[in-house]
Design an enzyme around this catalytic site. Structure first.
Site, PDB file in Angstrom:
ATOM      1  N   SER A 264       1.134  -0.747   0.218  1.00  0.00           N
ATOM      2  CA  SER A 264       0.113  -0.478  -0.168  1.00  0.00           C
ATOM      3  C   SER A 264       0.398   1.270  -0.180  1.00  0.00           C
ATOM      4  CB  SER A 264      -0.992  -0.094   1.535  1.00  0.00           C
ATOM      5  OG  SER A 264       0.026   0.265   2.304  1.00  0.00           O
ATOM      6  N   LYS A 265       0.278   2.437  -0.281  1.00  0.00           N
ATOM      7  CA  LYS A 265       0.779   3.891  -0.060  1.00  0.00           C
ATOM      8  C   LYS A 265       2.152   4.042   1.003  1.00  0.00           C
ATOM      9  CE  LYS A 265      -1.269   7.294  -2.904  1.00  0.00           C
ATOM     10  NZ  LYS A 265      -2.895   7.064  -2.718  1.00  0.00           N
ATOM     11  N   ARG A 266       1.685   2.752   2.442  1.00  0.00           N
ATOM     12  CA  ARG A 266       2.512   3.044   3.423  1.00  0.00           C
ATOM     13  C   ARG A 266       3.988   2.718   3.881  1.00  0.00           C
ATOM     14  NH1 ARG A 266      -1.231   1.033   6.587  1.00  0.00           N
ATOM     15  NH2 ARG A 266      -2.737   0.493   5.508  1.00  0.00           N
TER      16      ARG A 266
END
Ligand code: GLU
Length: 495
Positions: A264-266
């Protein structure tokens, strides 16, 4: 009752295969979407079919034209050329409205007037009874008088498609084999449009428009990420409602991070832009994405998209999630960089040198830049790493590392540096052969080991004890008139 099962392996339509990539422009092109694009492209090319691009921009609040641009640019950069499109859903609202009306007319859909707070209360009650949240179909059978009363109150409605709880919906997935769902697990009658009024159908929603489009575009195989698997039974029911054959479905494994969770973006680097900026080549990234969930039958690891397309098939796509492996990606990229002709490598490095504020004249310094590219090329795994590796060749002065200072403190170092300076005085134009000779001469004169001479020379010239080929490094510095000053500075350091 059973849903329609697709017979065979789903590839009986060779030549007429039509697949699509359907990104939502709510962010930059994500590696997961791009990998889905790769699998669709490979499948289409393998079967001599068509790859269609559809931009799913019905979410007006979150869709942005700059994201659409980023998606188109990213796909082009990767070499995922499409045969039809881009088709924008926002241009097709009339078609969706017509199709919603068709379901209303057939009695397969209805208007639900529940307010947000009524729905919230319904969910609270279900929670209290430890039931899974679902719409309880309470407005499925309203009388005309009840409907008129809600509308007189000024309520807008959600249009819901009737889902029979007793149904079992099953399909033969290209990746996951037989998948089946119970109608009762689909959350009740499903919303297909919201904010409808008595005169307007409102805003059509995702699961509905996807089906209308896939039918209209004659899509034969829907290949998408596993995160969409729960949408498929709902979509199959819509195909049935429209009386059309369902396409084949293939749900590709998710890309996972090191901890085994969905990337994910994280996780930082996730958009194709990010990879491009770090200096992965399009060919290497496309090659790596092909291996994220698919393994070629001959275990060859380096190939172009065309070559992979010849071998691609769903029988070798894994069911399990695909762990993102940076070491593998770096290795693949390094293979592409190492085999690249030096003029092309130079061309690709120029923007990275610029970004690192290295000073050069791209035209006048071209031969020198090519020599530099040839020198660092064999140690590169990402283009961006070139900035740090090249810095020493651009800056006026270098700061010596602790190891280089220790090397220059060796008793023989001053003598070596002085002798090299004397050589430069006698032969001001340095050649490759001349540099090699000079090192040999000093080794002999000073009765030292060649390694000791080279270590001192490298420490003085580059401020480091390790690095690329010393003679080539020296020649590059010499051409920029940086060698004398560095030798002198190293001598001064010794005092
Ligand atoms: N728009 C969806 C997405 O970006 C894809 C839908 C589909 O492939 O059916 O995830």
């Amino acid at each position: 009752m059973f849903g329609q099962l697709n017979p065979g392996n789903g590839i009986e339509t060779a030549g007429s295969v039509r697949v699509r990539l359907a990104p939502s422009p709510t962010g930059n092109l994500h590696i997961g979407t791009a990998r889905t694009g790769v699998f669709n492209w490979l499948f289409a090319r393998h079967h001599g079919g068509k790859f269609i691009l559809r931009i799913e921009d019905t979410d007006l609040e979150r869709s942005r034209p700059e994201y659409t641009q980023n998606i188109l640019d990213g796909l082009r950069w990767l070499g995922l050329n499409w045969d039809e499109g881009p088709i924008f859903q926002s241009d097709r609202l009339d078609l969706y409205r017509q199709k919603i009306q068709e379901l209303l007319d057939k009695g397969l859909a209805y208007r639900c007037y529940c307010t947000e707070s009524e729905l919230a209360q319904m969910r609270e009650e279900q929670k209290a009874k430890k039931q899974a949240p679902r719409y309880d179909n309470r407005h499925r059978n309203l009388t005309p008088a009840q409907r008129a009363a809600f509308e007189a109150e000024g309520r807008t409605s959600v249009i819901r498609f009737i889902i029979d709880d007793e149904r079992e919906i099953a399909w033969n997935d290209l990746v996951r084999d037989r998948v089946s769902w119970k109608g009762s697990d689909l959350g009740g009658d499903m919303a297909i449009a919201r904010a409808a009024t008595s005169s307007d159908i409102g805003q059509p929603l995702y699961n509905f428009v996807v089906v209308v489009d896939d039918i209209d575009m004659a899509i034969t195989h829907v290949i998408r990420g596993e995160d969409h698997i729960g949408n498929t039974p709902k979509q199959i029911l819509l195909y049935e409602a429209f009386g059309t054959k369902t396409p084949h479905f293939g749900h590709t494994p998710l890309i996972l991070n090191q901890a085994g969770q969905k990337l994910s973006k994280r996780d930082g680097v996730t958009s194709i832009d990010d990879f491009q900026q770090l200096g992965y080549t399009a060919e290497a990234l496309a090659n790596y994405m092909t291996l994220l969930g698919w393994s070629p039958p001959d275990s060859q690891e380096l190939f172009g998209l065309e070559e992979a397309a010849a071998k691609f098939g769903f029988e070798r796509v894994n069911k399990a999630g695909a762990k993102f492996d940076w070491d593998k990606l770096n290795w693949i990229n390094s293979q592409y960089l190492h085999s690249m002709p030096v003029d092309k490598l130079t061309e690709m490095l120029i923007p990275y040198w610029r970004e690192a504020e290295c000073e050069f004249d791209a035209a006048g310094d071209r031969p020198w830049l090519e020599q530099l590219a040839a020198l660092i090329g064999p140690s590169l795994s990402r283009l961006k790493d070139a900035a740090g590796m090249s810095r020493v060749f651009f800056v006026k002065e270098v700061e010596c590392s602790a190891e280089a200072v220790a090397q220059l403190a060796q008793p023989e170092a001053s003598g070596v540096l002085e002798a090299i300076l004397a050589h430069l005085d006698s032969e001001p134009v340095l050649t490759q052969a001349g540099a090699g000779e000079a090192i040999k001469k000093v080794t002999k004169e000073k009765n030292l080991k060649k390694g000791a001479v080279m270590r001192s020379l490298r420490a003085a010239l580059t401020g480091e004890v390790h690095g690329p080929d010393l003679v080539q490094s020296w020649l590059l510095l010499h051409q920029r008139s940086l060698d004398r000053s560095r030798l002198q500075a190293a001598l001064a350091l010794k005092g």
